[in-house]
Design a protein around this motif. Structure first.
Motif, PDB file in Angstrom:
ATOM      1  N   ASN A 377       0.873  -1.274   0.068  1.00  0.00           N
ATOM      2  CA  ASN A 377       0.075  -0.032   0.128  1.00  0.00           C
ATOM      3  C   ASN A 377       0.860   1.363  -0.088  1.00  0.00           C
ATOM      4  O   ASN A 377       0.552   2.341  -0.742  1.00  0.00           O
ATOM      5  N   ARG A 381       1.272   4.277  -3.041  1.00  0.00           N
ATOM      6  CA  ARG A 381       1.228   5.652  -2.709  1.00  0.00           C
ATOM      7  C   ARG A 381       2.263   6.364  -3.079  1.00  0.00           C
ATOM      8  O   ARG A 381       2.263   7.415  -3.627  1.00  0.00           O
TER       9      ARG A 381
ATOM     10  N   HIS B 229     -10.035  11.474  -3.004  1.00  0.00           N
ATOM     11  CA  HIS B 229      -9.269  10.371  -2.932  1.00  0.00           C
ATOM     12  C   HIS B 229      -9.363   9.585  -4.042  1.00  0.00           C
ATOM     13  O   HIS B 229      -8.482   8.963  -4.656  1.00  0.00           O
ATOM     14  N   PRO B 233      -6.196  12.011  -5.848  1.00  0.00           N
ATOM     15  CA  PRO B 233      -5.456  11.871  -4.782  1.00  0.00           C
ATOM     16  C   PRO B 233      -4.249  13.012  -4.240  1.00  0.00           C
ATOM     17  O   PRO B 233      -3.749  13.250  -5.215  1.00  0.00           O
ATOM     18  N   ILE B 234      -4.354  13.484  -2.902  1.00  0.00           N
ATOM     19  CA  ILE B 234      -3.244  14.486  -2.447  1.00  0.00           C
ATOM     20  C   ILE B 234      -1.865  13.739  -2.018  1.00  0.00           C
ATOM     21  O   ILE B 234      -2.049  12.658  -1.500  1.00  0.00           O
ATOM     22  N   ASN B 235      -0.998  14.009  -2.894  1.00  0.00           N
ATOM     23  CA  ASN B 235       0.400  13.518  -2.555  1.00  0.00           C
ATOM     24  C   ASN B 235       1.251  14.286  -1.451  1.00  0.00           C
ATOM     25  O   ASN B 235       0.522  15.742  -1.541  1.00  0.00           O
ATOM     26  N   PRO B 236       2.069  13.921  -0.917  1.00  0.00           N
ATOM     27  CA  PRO B 236       3.098  14.887   0.077  1.00  0.00           C
ATOM     28  C   PRO B 236       3.350  16.218  -0.949  1.00  0.00           C
ATOM     29  O   PRO B 236       3.649  16.141  -2.030  1.00  0.00           O
ATOM     30  N   ASP B 390      -8.597   3.976  -0.410  1.00  0.00           N
ATOM     31  CA  ASP B 390      -7.465   2.741  -0.478  1.00  0.00           C
ATOM     32  C   ASP B 390      -6.410   3.164   0.763  1.00  0.00           C
ATOM     33  O   ASP B 390      -5.432   3.687   0.315  1.00  0.00           O
ATOM     34  N   ILE B 391      -7.057   3.126   2.000  1.00  0.00           N
ATOM     35  CA  ILE B 391      -6.011   3.494   3.074  1.00  0.00           C
ATOM     36  C   ILE B 391      -6.303   2.312   4.215  1.00  0.00           C
ATOM     37  O   ILE B 391      -7.425   1.817   4.087  1.00  0.00           O
ATOM     38  N   LEU B 392      -5.113   2.035   4.512  1.00  0.00           N
ATOM     39  CA  LEU B 392      -5.179   1.039   5.722  1.00  0.00           C
ATOM     40  C   LEU B 392      -5.661   1.673   7.069  1.00  0.00           C
ATOM     41  O   LEU B 392      -4.567   2.150   7.688  1.00  0.00           O
ATOM     42  N   GLN B 410       3.624   7.831   4.824  1.00  0.00           N
ATOM     43  CA  GLN B 410       3.588   6.843   3.848  1.00  0.00           C
ATOM     44  C   GLN B 410       1.955   6.173   3.954  1.00  0.00           C
ATOM     45  O   GLN B 410       1.791   5.604   2.759  1.00  0.00           O
ATOM     46  N   LEU B 411       1.310   6.196   5.083  1.00  0.00           N
ATOM     47  CA  LEU B 411       0.062   5.453   5.040  1.00  0.00           C
ATOM     48  C   LEU B 411      -1.199   6.274   4.567  1.00  0.00           C
ATOM     49  O   LEU B 411      -2.346   6.128   4.692  1.00  0.00           O
ATOM     50  N   GLY B 412      -0.863   7.562   4.111  1.00  0.00           N
ATOM     51  CA  GLY B 412      -1.511   8.555   3.508  1.00  0.00           C
ATOM     52  C   GLY B 412      -2.417   9.376   4.470  1.00  0.00           C
ATOM     53  O   GLY B 412      -3.623   9.789   4.190  1.00  0.00           O
ATOM     54  N   GLU B 415      -4.286  12.630   2.873  1.00  0.00           N
ATOM     55  CA  GLU B 415      -5.432  12.371   2.221  1.00  0.00           C
ATOM     56  C   GLU B 415      -6.896  12.315   3.154  1.00  0.00           C
ATOM     57  O   GLU B 415      -7.899  12.496   2.628  1.00  0.00           O
TER      58      GLU B 415
END
Lengths: 387, 449
Positions: A377, A381, B229, B233-236, B390-392, B410-412, B415
């Motif tokens: 995951n 990203r 999302h 989606p928003i990236n860093p 799509d996020i854990l 890293q895990l978003g 977003e």
């Protein structure tokens, strides 16, 4: 109910800090919240909450376990009377089983909950509901002949070393009930293998029937798979084994309930069966042609209905704390358990019941499986960000 | 349907509650006292530009942000500043205005925003105070005018429990919505995205100059965070902006009519509201004027917003800047004998552990009872069922609890916002305060970044 509530409210101050029964606060809290859902309301965040809580969840698992428990009782009686060649009714079978199993349950709950409450009091947290299920699982995984002191020992071992040393419910990385079972299996092998599966309390005026053998299907399958009971008997559970494990049908009924209520992970259950079946097929391919009764020739579905395969898949592998926690991780985790179980059964006759070891083994690897899922995951990203 | 695509979302949960607003619109008289509340706007430090006794017009500045002096917070009505209410450490809680009946507004030149430059649009929005309704992700802060977002998002529907029907609201304001969208289009080099429900009203369907995407699925499909999302989606290091549809209308009015009025059509909802419907008023009105005789008063929780993310409030409070709905539900501070054992025909749960699943279409009169006590995290897979991203979720929450900034990134975490995790909190068996954890995590990242 009002009177009961008033009584609780009246005695409550004694159990609070500074009260004369402060030492029993955890026990009081456990009883109070057992009787009444507390009047706590939401403060920040969401204003309404789903009605489900851990008590209800565990209660659902207990319900799902009832078919295996009831069938186990019946089968204990059935196997007993069969050994002595006595004609018996269903009621007699059930009654015999009940008398034999009730003490095991009482000891398991008594010893385990006692230790739970002790730890809750020491650490100042509430008693967790997890043991409601563990306390029933422990006897169900044992032969009916297990001495009570051993059940008590296993229960205490399970709570202390299976859970509390890791920080309590939710922190343990191995299935506590299976750990208790494994502990007994390795510490007292004589009590957990061989002729222990049937209660052979003598029947007045009766002797064991000629040619009686106490071996389980798993013990005989290794040499000659055709010597096992018929697939129908194994599926229904008319065979020897631990109290709750023999009936695949009952486990499937439990599975249906767990999956329907959303409490058990269908991904894990399905993938354990899938893993076992595919590995069974693979073993058929490898099977030596000169030994037609070798276990490798056993039809793949035999593995799914023999021994504790279904019981383990439904009630043990699905333990949410010790299983893989990512949704795709659950597929991998279950598949490996199923496949590994069949491998153990085939290649290592010293441990005829591969299910227990396989689940414990992949409990240890579950975090690693999750790690790879999480990493995938993260990489996705990252890749998106670099585009 | 004239749209650029449909996104089907399977995960989520529609909480069916009693007490939807009926489609009636009532115009409320402006209450005697109207207040602008700095705490409505996260992370600003207000510097007052008025003092008690000053006369103000609607759209005249009351205070600005100390760190961003270009961000003006303006009066919603004309009248006299009568009181500055302060809290601990002299923190400003409310700037109260005694509304006059003149309803005088600062006058701007009516103009088509499409003919203006970006700077001209920005300046008018800043000057009038309308800017503060443009917010950014990550962090849900007021947008920074000098930044250029990669896209701007407007959600055309609200999928939250008992949420107001935005289509109905937008129909009340004619073409102002389109004018507002035209103004927004000037603010970004990227696209303006409009999220549509499956059966969108004509105002939404006919919107021009925007990229439309239909979102088909249960709540939180209407959350702007979920839409971002799936669309962009928003990236860093990236920023997107978002605006509530009602504020787009207010911006439209600012350009088309040359007046700024932070109007609100507020939906009064919930099982404990006795007169449910839509009420037209302005930001900052005294809630008593809105609620008096329209809600029960005993054992009731009043919420500004909806039951998942709203703020607890009272009849003595003022309408917060970002509130579009008021919900009244019963307080649940009662014991229930063996409640966890009952069949539970009237107990709503995502799981089917209660028999309420027998009646799928039933609406519930839920109260604020927690239904249990907080426990360690045990049950898995629940959050995943209600978070259509799509996020854990579990791992993101654990990274936050462990203060692991790198993992959070890293895990978003960029977003998400608290509201996207509100359903996770609702369904949580262990009664964990999920939104609080997310907000702590966002705060941590914001301070470090």
């Amino acid at each position: 109910m009002k009177a009961l509530r008033n009584l609780l409210d009246k005695v409550q101050p004694n159990f609070e800090k500074g009260g004369k029964l402060e030492k029993f606060h955890a026990a009081y809290n456990a009883i109070e919240t057992f009787l009444f859902v507390p009047n706590h309301t939401t403060q920040g965040g969401v204003h309404i909450r789903d009605a489900v809580d851990l008590k209800r969840t565990m209660f659902t698992v207990i319900i799902a376990l009832l078919p295996t428990l009831l069938f186990g009782m019946w089968n204990i009686g059935y196997q007993h009377y069969l050994a002595f060649g006595v004609e018996s009714s269903h009621t007699e079978n059930l009654l015999f089983g009940l008398i034999k199993i009730a003490p095991l349950l009482i000891v398991s709950y008594g010893a385990g909950l006692g230790v739970e409450i002790l730890f809750a009091q020491m650490r100042g947290h509430a008693v967790n509901e997890g043991y409601l299920v563990t306390g029933m699982l422990i006897p169900l995984t044992l032969p009916v002949t297990t001495p009570l002191w051993m059940v008590a020992l296993a229960s205490i071992f399970c709570v202390v070393l299976g859970k509390e040393v890791f920080g309590g419910t939710g922190m343990n990385f191995m299935n506590p009930a299976l750990l208790a079972r494994a502990f007994l299996f390795f510490a007292f092998p004589a009590y957990l293998s061989g002729e222990v599966w049937v209660d052979l309390t003598p029947e007045a005026g009766r002797a064991l029937v000629d040619g009686y053998s106490g071996a389980t299907s798993l013990a005989v399958v290794d040499a000659n798979f055709t010597a096992t009971p018929s697939p129908w008997d194994m599926f229904m559970g008319f065979e020897k084994g631990s109290i709750g494990e023999t009936s695949t049908l009952m486990a499937l009924i439990g599975a249906a309930y767990l999956i329907y209520t959303g409490v058990g992970s269908w991904r894990i259950i399905l993938s354990v069966f899938l893993g076992g079946y595919l590995m069974g097929l693979f073993m058929n391919v490898l099977a030596p042609a000169d030994a037609p009764t070798h276990i490798m020739h056993a039809p793949a579905y035999y593995h799914l209905i023999m021994g504790g395969f279904a019981f383990g898949a439904v009630y043990m592998a699905t333990d949410p704390v010790s299983a893989a926690q990512t949704e795709s991780g659950k597929w991998i985790y279950g598949f490996l358990i199923g496949a590994f179980t069949v491998m153990l059964r085939v290649f290592n006759p010293a441990y005829p019941e591969g299910m227990m070891l396989s689940i414990l083994f992949f409990n240890v690897f579950a975090p690693l499986i999750d790690h790879f899922v999480v990493q995938r995951n993260i990489n996705k990203r990252l890749k998106r960000a670099l585009q | 349907m004239p749209s650029n695509g449909t996104i089907n979302l399977r995960r989520g949960f529609d909480i069916k509650l009693e007490g939807a607003a009926s489609k009636t619109l009532t115009d409320l008289a402006i209450s005697a006292i109207v207040a602008v509340q700095p705490p409505d706007f996260p992370h600003i430090i207000p510097k007052l530009v008025v003092k008690p006794g000053d006369e103000v017009q609607a759209g005249a500045p009351l205070f600005h942000d100390k760190d961003h002096p270009e961000l003006f917070f303006t009066a919603p009505v004309s009248g006299e500043v009568v009181e500055i209410v302060r809290g601990e450490k002299r923190r400003i809680l409310e700037v109260r205005i005694l509304a006059d009946k003149k309803a005088a507004s600062r006058a701007f030149q009516p103009i088509n925003p499409s003919t203006l430059s970006r700077d001209q649009v920005v300046n008018r929005l800043l000057d009038s105070g309308a800017w503060v309704f443009i917010r950014q992700r990550p962090y849900s802060l007021i947008a920074r005018p000098h930044e250029s977002p990669k896209a701007i998002f407007v959600s055309g529907f609200d999928s939250a429990p008992l949420a107001p029907d935005l289509g109905f609201i937008l129909e009340q304001s004619g073409s102002l919505f389109q004018t507002g969208l035209d103004a927004l289009a000037k603010l970004t080099d990227g696209k303006v995205h409009l999220g549509l429900p499956v059966n969108a009203s004509s105002v939404l369907q006919q919107a021009q100059g925007v990229t439309k995407t239909v979102f088909n699925g249960p709540h939180p499909a209407g959350n702007v965070g979920v839409q971002i999302h799936h669309v962009d989606p928003i990236n860093p290091q990236e920023v997107v902006w978002y605006v509530h549809a009602q504020d787009v209308v207010n911006m439209g009015r600012l350009f088309a009519e040359g007046v700024y009025r932070p109007e609100r059509i507020v939906a009064l909802t919930g099982s404990e509201a006795t007169e449910r419907g839509y009420f037209r008023t302005v930001q900052g009105v005294h809630l008593k004027d809105l609620l008096a005789n329209r809600v029960k008063t005993d054992q009731v929780r009043l919420i500004q917003g909806h039951v998942l993310t709203g703020q607890k409030t009272s009849q003595d409070a003022f309408l917060s800047a970002y509130t579009h709905q008021i919900t009244a539900i019963p307080e649940g501070d009662h014991y229930e004998f063996l409640g966890w054992l009952t069949p539970g025909f009237d107990k709503l749960s995502l799981s089917r552990t209660f028999f309420s699943w027998l009646n799928k279409n039933k609406s519930y009169r839920l109260d604020t009872n927690l239904h249990g006590e907080e426990r360690a995290f045990v049950v898995t897979g629940q959050y995943e069922q209600v978070l259509p991203m799509d996020i854990l979720p579990t791992y993101l929450l654990k990274a936050i609890l462990a203060n692991d900034l790198e993992k959070m990134e890293q895990l978003g975490i960029y977003e998400v916002s608290e509201e996207d995790f509100a359903l996770c909190e609702f369904v949580c068996t262990s009664k964990i305060n999920v939104q609080k954890i997310i907000s702590d995590g966002l705060e941590m990242i914001r301070k470090e970044g």
